[in-house]
Design a protein around this motif. Structure first.
Motif, PDB file in Angstrom:
ATOM      1  N   ILE A   1       6.930  20.244  -5.508  1.00  0.00           N
ATOM      2  CA  ILE A   1       6.225  19.748  -6.711  1.00  0.00           C
ATOM      3  C   ILE A   1       6.238  18.238  -6.744  1.00  0.00           C
ATOM      4  N   LEU A   2       7.433  17.652  -6.548  1.00  0.00           N
ATOM      5  CA  LEU A   2       7.518  16.188  -6.556  1.00  0.00           C
ATOM      6  C   LEU A   2       6.723  15.581  -5.403  1.00  0.00           C
ATOM      7  N   GLY A   3       6.792  16.245  -4.262  1.00  0.00           N
ATOM      8  CA  GLY A   3       6.011  15.759  -3.127  1.00  0.00           C
ATOM      9  C   GLY A   3       4.519  15.854  -3.385  1.00  0.00           C
ATOM     10  N   GLY A   4       4.140  16.925  -4.109  1.00  0.00           N
ATOM     11  CA  GLY A   4       2.715  17.051  -4.441  1.00  0.00           C
ATOM     12  C   GLY A   4       2.287  15.978  -5.420  1.00  0.00           C
ATOM     13  N   GLN A   5       3.156  15.691  -6.415  1.00  0.00           N
ATOM     14  CA  GLN A   5       2.806  14.634  -7.366  1.00  0.00           C
ATOM     15  C   GLN A   5       2.746  13.270  -6.689  1.00  0.00           C
ATOM     16  N   GLN A   6       3.654  13.024  -5.776  1.00  0.00           N
ATOM     17  CA  GLN A   6       3.654  11.749  -5.057  1.00  0.00           C
ATOM     18  C   GLN A   6       2.751  11.782  -3.830  1.00  0.00           C
ATOM     19  N   LYS A   7       2.123  12.910  -3.610  1.00  0.00           N
ATOM     20  CA  LYS A   7       1.204  13.102  -2.476  1.00  0.00           C
ATOM     21  C   LYS A   7       1.866  12.710  -1.158  1.00  0.00           C
ATOM     22  N   ARG A   8       3.092  13.254  -1.003  1.00  0.00           N
ATOM     23  CA  ARG A   8       3.863  12.948   0.186  1.00  0.00           C
ATOM     24  C   ARG A   8       3.349  13.712   1.401  1.00  0.00           C
ATOM     25  N   PHE A   9       2.689  14.810   1.182  1.00  0.00           N
ATOM     26  CA  PHE A   9       2.313  15.676   2.301  1.00  0.00           C
ATOM     27  C   PHE A   9       0.838  15.534   2.673  1.00  0.00           C
ATOM     28  N   GLU A  10       0.128  14.604   2.065  1.00  0.00           N
ATOM     29  CA  GLU A  10      -1.279  14.377   2.393  1.00  0.00           C
ATOM     30  C   GLU A  10      -1.392  13.246   3.410  1.00  0.00           C
ATOM     31  N   LYS A  11      -2.475  13.273   4.214  1.00  0.00           N
ATOM     32  CA  LYS A  11      -2.708  12.232   5.193  1.00  0.00           C
ATOM     33  C   LYS A  11      -3.142  10.956   4.485  1.00  0.00           C
ATOM     34  N   THR A  12      -2.496   9.858   4.874  1.00  0.00           N
ATOM     35  CA  THR A  12      -2.777   8.586   4.211  1.00  0.00           C
ATOM     36  C   THR A  12      -2.952   7.492   5.244  1.00  0.00           C
ATOM     37  N   ILE A  13      -3.528   6.367   4.768  1.00  0.00           N
ATOM     38  CA  ILE A  13      -3.591   5.148   5.565  1.00  0.00           C
ATOM     39  C   ILE A  13      -2.855   4.062   4.799  1.00  0.00           C
ATOM     40  N   ARG A  14      -2.421   3.068   5.501  1.00  0.00           N
ATOM     41  CA  ARG A  14      -1.682   1.994   4.859  1.00  0.00           C
ATOM     42  C   ARG A  14      -2.565   0.756   4.726  1.00  0.00           C
ATOM     43  N   VAL A  15      -2.582   0.247   3.522  1.00  0.00           N
ATOM     44  CA  VAL A  15      -3.345  -0.962   3.194  1.00  0.00           C
ATOM     45  C   VAL A  15      -2.395  -1.890   2.463  1.00  0.00           C
ATOM     46  N   ASN A  16      -2.492  -3.193   2.730  1.00  0.00           N
ATOM     47  CA  ASN A  16      -1.583  -4.130   2.098  1.00  0.00           C
ATOM     48  C   ASN A  16      -2.373  -5.199   1.351  1.00  0.00           C
ATOM     49  N   ALA A  17      -1.672  -5.886   0.439  1.00  0.00           N
ATOM     50  CA  ALA A  17      -2.233  -6.985  -0.331  1.00  0.00           C
ATOM     51  C   ALA A  17      -1.112  -7.928  -0.688  1.00  0.00           C
TER      52      ALA A  17
ATOM     53  N   GLN B   1       5.336 -15.600  -2.229  1.00  0.00           N
ATOM     54  CA  GLN B   1       4.432 -14.493  -2.479  1.00  0.00           C
ATOM     55  C   GLN B   1       5.107 -13.164  -2.137  1.00  0.00           C
ATOM     56  N   VAL B   2       4.458 -12.073  -2.579  1.00  0.00           N
ATOM     57  CA  VAL B   2       4.989 -10.730  -2.341  1.00  0.00           C
ATOM     58  C   VAL B   2       3.901  -9.894  -1.695  1.00  0.00           C
ATOM     59  N   GLN B   3       4.267  -9.226  -0.586  1.00  0.00           N
ATOM     60  CA  GLN B   3       3.327  -8.348   0.091  1.00  0.00           C
ATOM     61  C   GLN B   3       3.571  -6.911  -0.352  1.00  0.00           C
ATOM     62  N   ILE B   4       2.494  -6.240  -0.788  1.00  0.00           N
ATOM     63  CA  ILE B   4       2.560  -4.869  -1.264  1.00  0.00           C
ATOM     64  C   ILE B   4       1.891  -3.986  -0.216  1.00  0.00           C
ATOM     65  N   ILE B   5       2.634  -2.989   0.238  1.00  0.00           N
ATOM     66  CA  ILE B   5       2.086  -2.023   1.193  1.00  0.00           C
ATOM     67  C   ILE B   5       1.830  -0.738   0.441  1.00  0.00           C
ATOM     68  N   MET B   6       0.595  -0.223   0.535  1.00  0.00           N
ATOM     69  CA  MET B   6       0.161   0.949  -0.234  1.00  0.00           C
ATOM     70  C   MET B   6      -0.258   2.058   0.710  1.00  0.00           C
TER      71      MET B   6
ATOM     72  N   GLU C   1     -16.037   0.583   5.838  1.00  0.00           N
ATOM     73  CA  GLU C   1     -14.893   1.181   5.158  1.00  0.00           C
ATOM     74  C   GLU C   1     -13.604   0.469   5.540  1.00  0.00           C
ATOM     75  N   VAL C   2     -12.630   0.490   4.607  1.00  0.00           N
ATOM     76  CA  VAL C   2     -11.333  -0.085   4.892  1.00  0.00           C
ATOM     77  C   VAL C   2     -10.622   0.771   5.940  1.00  0.00           C
ATOM     78  N   GLN C   3      -9.870   0.112   6.815  1.00  0.00           N
ATOM     79  CA  GLN C   3      -9.158   0.808   7.881  1.00  0.00           C
ATOM     80  C   GLN C   3      -7.646   0.640   7.707  1.00  0.00           C
ATOM     81  N   ASN C   4      -6.908   1.444   8.465  1.00  0.00           N
ATOM     82  CA  ASN C   4      -5.454   1.410   8.407  1.00  0.00           C
ATOM     83  C   ASN C   4      -4.953   0.035   8.824  1.00  0.00           C
ATOM     84  N   GLY C   5      -4.126  -0.587   7.966  1.00  0.00           N
ATOM     85  CA  GLY C   5      -3.564  -1.898   8.252  1.00  0.00           C
ATOM     86  C   GLY C   5      -4.385  -3.056   7.705  1.00  0.00           C
TER      87      GLY C   5
END
Length: 342
Positions: free
Chosen positions: A29-45, A79-84, A124-128
């Protein structure tokens, strides 16, 4: 092994099994709420100030959660780098020229990162990839702006209070209008005059409209003057003739003026007769003498007719005149009796 021990072991096993089931369900349940088990890409700012953002906070796009904050670390000097982590399903909606900013779920809610903007022409935005950041209005800025607005509101309220006091005391033009009855009556009179002027303007406009309609009526004199070149030429010729007549009248007036000036002068006969009293008296005496002489001449002629020496002459002359009159009378009668030519 006794029956009691067996029951105790079964009970413990059941509780352990239920605990494991609850644990696994909670993890999913927690993993589903945090979408831990879905495929993701990483984007930073990179942000200058994260304003209390934490790892695990949500990432939104158009008000929909599409990921979470995976990591935060310092970047550069301050500055602070945020990885999403961004879901792959939402990747096709995010463009390389999209922007990221820090917001909040509510006024005092948790912080989040909002991705917005981007054009369809951009890929489209890409990984990284790194997104451009936009500065969001923080809560401190909101409070500062609100405090400034409160000060302005207080100033406005004070000004309104002063203005209302002056109006109530009859100060200024507006206060005088509100409190001075004489000025108010004068103002009403001015308004009435303006209303009358407006009514007169409307009447004049209507009259001008009717006059314009008459000008546009075919067959009318005004329309003929405005449109018919022949009538205009005739009118122009008439005006020219009137101008010539006026010039002739002016010339005649000048001549009369000159004649009158000559009559007032004694250098000519008429002027001397009109202005020289002595000459006028002499002329009058001469006319009287001529009249007297004429009367005496008539008397002398009458006397000659009765004189026996000239009596025969005058009788022969009278007979000749009578004969001539008879001949003329017969000639007239013959002309009247002759037939008219066909």
């Amino acid at each position: 092994m006794s029956t009691t021990d067996n029951k105790r072991k079964v009970t413990v096993g059941i509780f352990v099994f239920l605990g494991i089931v609850i644990f696994v369900a909670g993890v999913f349940i927690l993993g589903g709420q945090q979408k831990r088990f879905e495929k993701t890409i990483r984007v930073n700012a990179v942000f200058d100030n994260v304003a209390g953002l934490r790892v695990g906070n949500n990432v939104w796009f158009s008000g929909v959660k599409i990921g979470t904050v995976k990591e935060m670390k310092f970047y550069g000097d301050s500055q602070v780098q945020i990885i999403m982590n961004i879901e792959q399903d939402a990747q096709k909606y995010i463009r390389k020229n999209s922007k990221a900013r820090i917001g909040a779920e509510s006024l005092i809610g948790s912080k989040l990162i909002e991705i917005f903007g981007g054009t369809e022409q951009a890929p489209e935005v890409q990984n990284g990839d790194r997104l451009v950041t936009a500065t969001a209005l923080s809560t401190d800025d909101l409070m500062t702006t609100l405090q400034e607005n409160n000060k302005n509101l207080v100033d406005i309220t004070n000004n309104m209070k002063v203005l209302s006091t002056k109006l109530a005391n009859g100060e200024g033009m507006a206060g005088a209008i509100l409190t001075d009855t004489t000025l108010a009556d004068n103002f009403k009179t001015i308004l009435a005059s303006l209303q009358n002027a407006s009514s007169n303007s409307v009447k004049v406009s209507k009259d001008l409209a009717r006059l314009s309609a008459k000008f546009n009526t075919e067959g009318g004199l005004a329309n003929e003057l405005l449109t018919d070149t022949v009538v205009f030429s005739n009118l122009k010729s008439s005006v020219s003739q009137l101008q010539q007549t006026a010039n002739s009248a002016a010339e005649m007036a000048n001549n009369f003026k000159e004649v009158s000036s000559q009559l007032n002068s004694s250098n000519n006969t008429l002027g001397a007769l009109m202005n020289d009293q002595e000459l006028a008296t002499n002329v009058k005496k001469t006319m009287e003498n001529l009249q007297t002489g004429s009367e005496k001449l008539d008397e002398n002629m009458e006397a000659l007719q009765h004189n026996f020496l000239f009596r025969g002459y005058f009788r022969r002359r009278a007979k000749a005149e009578a004969k001539e009159r008879d001949a003329n009378k017969q000639e007239v009668e013959q002309v009247q009796q002759s037939p008219e030519p066909r």
